[in-house]
Design a protein around this motif. Sequence first.
Motif, mmCIF file in Angstrom:
data_model
loop_
_atom_site.group_PDB
_atom_site.id
_atom_site.type_symbol
_atom_site.label_atom_id
_atom_site.label_comp_id
_atom_site.label_asym_id
_atom_site.label_seq_id
_atom_site.Cartn_x
_atom_site.Cartn_y
_atom_site.Cartn_z
ATOM 1 N N ARG A 204 13.967 -7.344 10.114
ATOM 2 C CA ARG A 204 13.194 -8.585 10.039
ATOM 3 C C ARG A 204 12.045 -8.461 9.037
ATOM 4 N N LEU A 205 11.427 -7.298 8.984
ATOM 5 C CA LEU A 205 10.326 -7.080 8.037
ATOM 6 C C LEU A 205 10.822 -7.077 6.599
ATOM 7 N N LEU A 206 11.979 -6.490 6.364
ATOM 8 C CA LEU A 206 12.543 -6.508 5.016
ATOM 9 C C LEU A 206 12.878 -7.929 4.581
ATOM 10 N N ALA A 207 13.360 -8.724 5.514
ATOM 11 C CA ALA A 207 13.648 -10.125 5.187
ATOM 12 C C ALA A 207 12.366 -10.895 4.891
ATOM 13 N N LEU A 208 11.330 -10.632 5.657
ATOM 14 C CA LEU A 208 10.055 -11.311 5.435
ATOM 15 C C LEU A 208 9.451 -10.932 4.084
ATOM 16 N N ALA A 209 9.647 -9.692 3.668
ATOM 17 C CA ALA A 209 9.102 -9.259 2.377
ATOM 18 C C ALA A 209 9.706 -10.056 1.234
ATOM 19 N N ARG A 210 10.909 -10.583 1.448
ATOM 20 C CA ARG A 210 11.529 -11.425 0.422
ATOM 21 C C ARG A 210 11.017 -12.856 0.475
ATOM 22 N N GLU A 211 10.461 -13.252 1.632
ATOM 23 C CA GLU A 211 10.028 -14.636 1.815
ATOM 24 C C GLU A 211 8.535 -14.834 1.523
ATOM 25 N N PHE A 212 7.720 -13.847 1.835
ATOM 26 C CA PHE A 212 6.282 -13.991 1.690
ATOM 27 C C PHE A 212 5.906 -14.056 0.211
#
Length: 212
Positions: A204-212
């Motif tokens: 989930r954190l890796l996915a968020l790093a792409r969104e933030f």
Amino acid sequence: MSTVLAIHASPRGDRSHSRRLAEVFLSAWQARHPQSKLTRREVGRALIPPVNEAFVAAAFYPEPDARPLSMQADLALSDTLVEELLGHDVLVISTPMHNFSVPSGLKAWIDQIVRLGLTFNHTLDNGIAQYEPLVQGKKALIVTSRGGFGFGPGGELEAMNHADTLLRTALGFIGITDVTVIAVEGEESEARTFEVSAAEAEQRLLALAREF
């Protein structure tokens, strides 16, 4: 160009799960934004003084622009922390849950940055206090570790979780309402159970790093 302020609240060093998970996000974010700014603030292994009488007197001095030098000194760290917060777009807080709430260093940081006239305003309406947030356009990510299971939304121990709610309330009070919580649970359970929770949090954190 986004800028990130990372607040590290665990009193543990390399053994800290919340620190390690935060680094998953921060490393991925930096890889995608190599020219962006990342600032770190240590509140778990470095002293953030609690609010005392001198701080309160200085913070609520009726003429802020005319504070005596002694009061300016009492607010010097707070001024620095507030300026640091306001100077970044994204706030990343890594913290364990300690006895159902946050570590004392993180609570002290909150007390230092919730400042009248800087991060919120206060007025009276027919004698009733009204509060206005002053922080705009920022988002926050809370990366947290919990010893047990069921402290998240809908969990059987949700009512005992005063860590996420404290952070959401304090941040929302000053105007940061876009808050995402990524939690890993079960450190006190068998190793495999915790490993599964941690792996899910990492994805989930890796996915968020792409969104933030």
